[in-house]
Design a protein around this motif. Structure first.
Motif, PDB file in Angstrom:
ATOM      1  N   ASP A  77      -8.033  56.268  57.926  1.00 16.21           N
ATOM      2  CA  ASP A  77      -7.785  57.276  56.954  1.00 16.21           C
ATOM      3  C   ASP A  77      -6.477  58.060  57.504  1.00 16.21           C
ATOM      4  O   ASP A  77      -5.676  58.780  56.854  1.00 16.21           O
ATOM      5  CB  ASP A  77      -8.668  58.322  56.085  1.00 16.21           C
ATOM      6  N   ASN A  78      -6.843  58.518  58.795  1.00 12.31           N
ATOM      7  CA  ASN A  78      -6.139  59.324  59.553  1.00 12.31           C
ATOM      8  C   ASN A  78      -4.952  58.769  60.016  1.00 12.31           C
ATOM      9  O   ASN A  78      -3.797  59.415  60.493  1.00 12.31           O
ATOM     10  CB  ASN A  78      -6.606  59.982  60.533  1.00 12.31           C
ATOM     11  N   ARG A  80      -3.104  56.006  58.079  1.00 14.43           N
ATOM     12  CA  ARG A  80      -2.286  55.250  57.166  1.00 14.43           C
ATOM     13  C   ARG A  80      -0.951  55.722  56.942  1.00 14.43           C
ATOM     14  O   ARG A  80       0.179  55.224  56.274  1.00 14.43           O
ATOM     15  CB  ARG A  80      -2.994  55.116  55.686  1.00 14.43           C
ATOM     16  N   THR A  81      -0.838  57.427  57.241  1.00 13.91           N
ATOM     17  CA  THR A  81       0.686  57.880  56.994  1.00 13.91           C
ATOM     18  C   THR A  81       1.777  57.430  58.100  1.00 13.91           C
ATOM     19  O   THR A  81       2.912  57.750  57.921  1.00 13.91           O
ATOM     20  CB  THR A  81       0.469  59.414  56.762  1.00 13.91           C
ATOM     21  N   ARG A  82       0.917  57.050  59.293  1.00 20.88           N
ATOM     22  CA  ARG A  82       1.940  56.888  60.616  1.00 20.88           C
ATOM     23  C   ARG A  82       2.133  55.378  60.656  1.00 20.88           C
ATOM     24  O   ARG A  82       2.990  55.083  61.288  1.00 20.88           O
ATOM     25  CB  ARG A  82       1.272  57.239  61.514  1.00 20.88           C
ATOM     26  N   ALA A  84       1.421  51.248  59.100  1.00 15.43           N
ATOM     27  CA  ALA A  84       1.402  50.486  58.116  1.00 15.43           C
ATOM     28  C   ALA A  84       0.311  49.462  58.219  1.00 15.43           C
ATOM     29  O   ALA A  84       0.521  48.332  58.872  1.00 15.43           O
ATOM     30  CB  ALA A  84       2.800  49.774  57.671  1.00 15.43           C
TER      31      ALA A  84
END
Length: 234
Positions: A77-78, A80-82, A84
């Motif tokens: 979760d920590n 997934r923005t950085r 893929a």
């Protein structure tokens, strides 16, 4: 008990098959898995779902590289923005990248540590992996037997993931195949024949002996099991 000659002969056959039609340079394709925690049923089901989701253009080089996989400790979760992720488990605790060339260490591997290798926690006697929802029926089921004696959690992750991924990519397990995973103290040839057998060097033996750690058998509707041998040595 499997004989050493049997294990070695078929291990060599598996390596030759993987190298067929390839350049002499080893394939560096690998997958990275990030785990926040380990839960055996979710892990096994996710490994099958991930392998089924791969296109041939990516699955074939990964199979030639013996489905090489690295397990890292982290919270998907920590990340997934950085980064893929191609597949995330239903509980969000495990995430898989696509197979990639690892000539240089991917950013995830530079950021995170390897998943710890403590003693194997208590496991259920068996795990059911249902067919993929909406898949056409498969008249045969598959059985994966996994050894739990003298196996760490890190060993277990590798054995189960290799066996399930290679079984999917080689066609032993399809989208409509139901799978039963059994945890056993040791593999018995009488439980076979195994269509795929995973053998690794025995760390407790000084003479280079191999031990069988996981085996996949295909069973028909009336319980008959398919012939075949596929030993993976790593």
């Amino acid at each position: 008990m499997f004989t050493q000659q049997y294990l070695r002969e078929h291990a060599e056959r598996r390596v030759r098959a993987a190298r067929a039609g390839r350049a002499a340079e080893p394939d560096r394709t690998a997958v990275t898995v990030v785990l926040r925690r380990f839960e055996p049923t979710t892990f096994a089901r996710s490994a099958v779902a991930y392998a089924l989701s791969l296109p041939d253009t990516l699955s074939e080089p990964w199979l030639r590289a013996h489905t090489r996989t690295v397990f890292l400790s982290g919270n998907p979760d920590n990340l997934r923005t950085r980064f893929a992720f191609h597949h995330v488990s239903a509980d969000g605790a495990m995430a898989w990248t696509l197979p990639e060339d690892t000539g240089e260490a991917p950013p995830l591997r530079r950021l995170l540590r390897l998943f710890p290798a403590p003693a194997l926690p208590p496991l259920p006697a068996r795990i059911e992996i249902p067919p993929r929802a909406g898949a056409g029926p498969d008249l045969r089921t598959a059985r994966l037997d996994v050894v739990t004696t003298r196996v760490s959690l890190a060993d277990y992750l590798v054995h189960v993931h290799h066996a399930l991924a290679e079984a999917v990519l080689s066609g032993l397990i399809g989208a409509g195949t139901g799978v039963v995973l059994r945890h056993l103290p040791r593999l018995d040839p009488a439980e076979g024949p195994y269509a795929m057998l995973r053998a690794v060097p025995d760390r407790d033996a000084a003479d280079g002996r191999l031990r069988a750690c996981a085996g996949v058998a295909r069973c028909g509707v009336e319980g008959e099991e398919s012939e075949g041998t596929w030993v993976h040595l790593e």
